[in-house]
Scaffold this motif. Sequence first.
Motif, PDB file in Angstrom:
ATOM      1  N   ARG A 216      44.540  31.854  37.388  1.00 21.87           N
ATOM      2  CA  ARG A 216      45.388  31.583  38.635  1.00 21.87           C
ATOM      3  C   ARG A 216      46.762  32.060  38.301  1.00 21.87           C
ATOM      4  N   ASP A 249      45.453  28.768  48.200  1.00 20.99           N
ATOM      5  CA  ASP A 249      45.482  29.851  47.587  1.00 20.99           C
ATOM      6  C   ASP A 249      44.818  30.947  48.171  1.00 20.99           C
ATOM      7  N   ALA A 251      43.183  34.837  46.854  1.00 27.72           N
ATOM      8  CA  ALA A 251      42.358  35.198  45.924  1.00 27.72           C
ATOM      9  C   ALA A 251      42.256  36.636  45.845  1.00 27.72           C
ATOM     10  N   THR A 258      37.742  37.035  39.719  1.00 24.01           N
ATOM     11  CA  THR A 258      38.536  36.402  40.805  1.00 24.01           C
ATOM     12  C   THR A 258      39.650  35.467  40.071  1.00 24.01           C
ATOM     13  N   THR A 259      41.031  35.840  40.740  1.00 26.23           N
ATOM     14  CA  THR A 259      42.052  35.239  40.245  1.00 26.23           C
ATOM     15  C   THR A 259      42.688  34.615  41.716  1.00 26.23           C
ATOM     16  N   ARG A 260      43.009  33.402  41.330  1.00 28.62           N
ATOM     17  CA  ARG A 260      43.567  32.543  42.637  1.00 28.62           C
ATOM     18  C   ARG A 260      45.203  33.058  42.511  1.00 28.62           C
TER      19      ARG A 260
END
Length: 497
Positions: A216, A249, A251, A258-260
Motif C-alpha cells: 500500500r 483506495d 489500486a 497490485t498496490t493499493r
Amino acid sequence: MVTANAAAQILVASNRGPVSFREEDDGTLTLRRGGGGLVSGLSAIGHGESSPSSVWVCAALSDADRRAARQAPHGRLDAAGHDTGGQAVRMLDIDPGTFDRAYNGVANSVLWFVHHLLYDTPLKPVFDEDFRREWSSYEAYNAAFADSLAAEAARGATVLVQDYHLTLTPRMLRERRPDLRIGHFSHTPWAPPDYYRMLPDAIGRQVLTGILGADRAAFLTRRWAGAFADCCEAVLGASVERPADPAADLAVTHEGRTTRLGVHGLGADADFLRSRARKPDVDERLAALRSRVGQDDGVPRRTVVRVDRTELSKNIVRGLLAYRHLLRTRPQWRGKVVHIAFAYPSRQDVPEYRVYTEAVRRVADEINEEFGTESWTPLLLHLDDDFPRSLAAYRMADVALVNPIRDGMNLVAKEVPVVSDEGCALVLSREAGAAAELAEDAVMVNPYDVIATADALHEALTLPAEERAARSKRLAAAATALPPQKWFLDQLAALTA
C-alpha cells in the motif's frame, strides 16, 4: 531471510530519525529527541510487555550521529544505553559521500524539484554522467535501508517506509523479505506524467516500481495519489482501478502485483500546539513582537504572518511582492499593517537555495526602504529559526499567508488557526495540499498571481472580526481532524487490514 535476532513487529524507516547527536567541546555526545507525526504515532502503540515490538531505522545525518551509530551495537542506539524515549532506534552509518550524493544530489536536487515543478527547464535538469553516479549512491542508500529493515523485522512484520528519500526501498525489501507487509508514504506532492517524464526513462520506471513494491502506498491528498496512478499508467503501462468513492483506495496492478493507494491528510497536533503556545518563552516573544508591530493613533496595527523555510516551493518572494503591491495600490494600509515574515534558511548547501534566500532578503529590504517611516516598519523579516517566536506570531496573526507554488500539505496553514488568539483569516494557495480540506473557509489564490494575492490580502484584512473568528474556528476543526497519532495508526490499520 529472517535473522536469528530479528524481533520487531512494526518498523518505520525514514531519512531523519527521532534522535540526533551533537559533539560537545569535551568530546562527549549529547542526544536530542525530536517530535512530529511519526514520533507521536509510534508512541501510540506503546512499549509495554503486551505491546508489539517496534524499531525505527534512520540515517546518521552528521559526524556526531555517525560516531554514535558506530559505537552502538549494529547501530542500535537504545542497546548502547542512549535515552531514545523508550523507542528502539537503529541509525545507519552510511558513507558520507554516498549519503551526500543520495540526499543532496538526487532526493533534494532532483526528486524534490520534479514533484514541486521547480525546474528552470531551458537550463535544467541535465542528466549526465555525474547524475548517474549520484543515482548509484541513491540506490546504495536505499539498499542500506532495505538490508537493515530485513535484518530487524520479525516474520510477517509491518514496515512503513517514509518519503521521497526511500522510493526504491519497498521493492528492494520485498525482494529480501517477501513475508513482510510493506507500506510507503509520500509527504510531497506527486508530479503529473508530462513533468515526471523529465526523469531519464529507466530511472522514472525504477522510482515507480520501487514504490509499487509496497502493498500500500499512501499520500496526503487524493490529488497526489491520482497523479502517482497516472504516472504508473503512462510510464509503466500499469492498469489502474479508480473507485468512484473518494474514500476508497485506488489500486495499481503491474507485473502481476497490485498496490493499493490510500490518502491520509496529516493534521495539526492541537493539544501540543495550544499547550506549547502558552509557555512563558512564547509569552515573552509575543510581547516583543507586539512592541515591534506597534500602534497607529493608539490602535494596534494589523498583522499578516507567514512562517516558512526558505524553500523554493514556498513562494516567499511572490508573497512579498504581493504585500508590496497591496501597499502601493491601497495606501490606506500604510502605517496600519505589518507583515511578519519568518523565513528560516533551508538546504543552504544547494546553490539555488542560497540565491533564493538572498532574493527574499533583498525584496524585504526594498519594501522597508520604499514605505518605512520613523514610526512604522512595514515588514519584519527574521531568517533565524525560533519556534517559540513562530508560535507567538501565530497567536497574534490577523491574516496568515500560505501561498506555496506546490506543497504536499503545509502544516502552517493548519497550525495558525489552532493557535490564533483572536481568530485569523487564511490566504491559501490552491496548490497546497491543505486546500483539499481548508478551501471552504480560506481566501484562495493562484500562487503565481501577485495582484490577485494582494487583493486576497486586502479581503482577508477587511473581514469583520466575527466572520474572521468563525472561519478560524472552522479551519481549526478541519485542521485537527486527523492528528498525528491517528494519522499513523490509520495507516497501520489500513496496511494490515
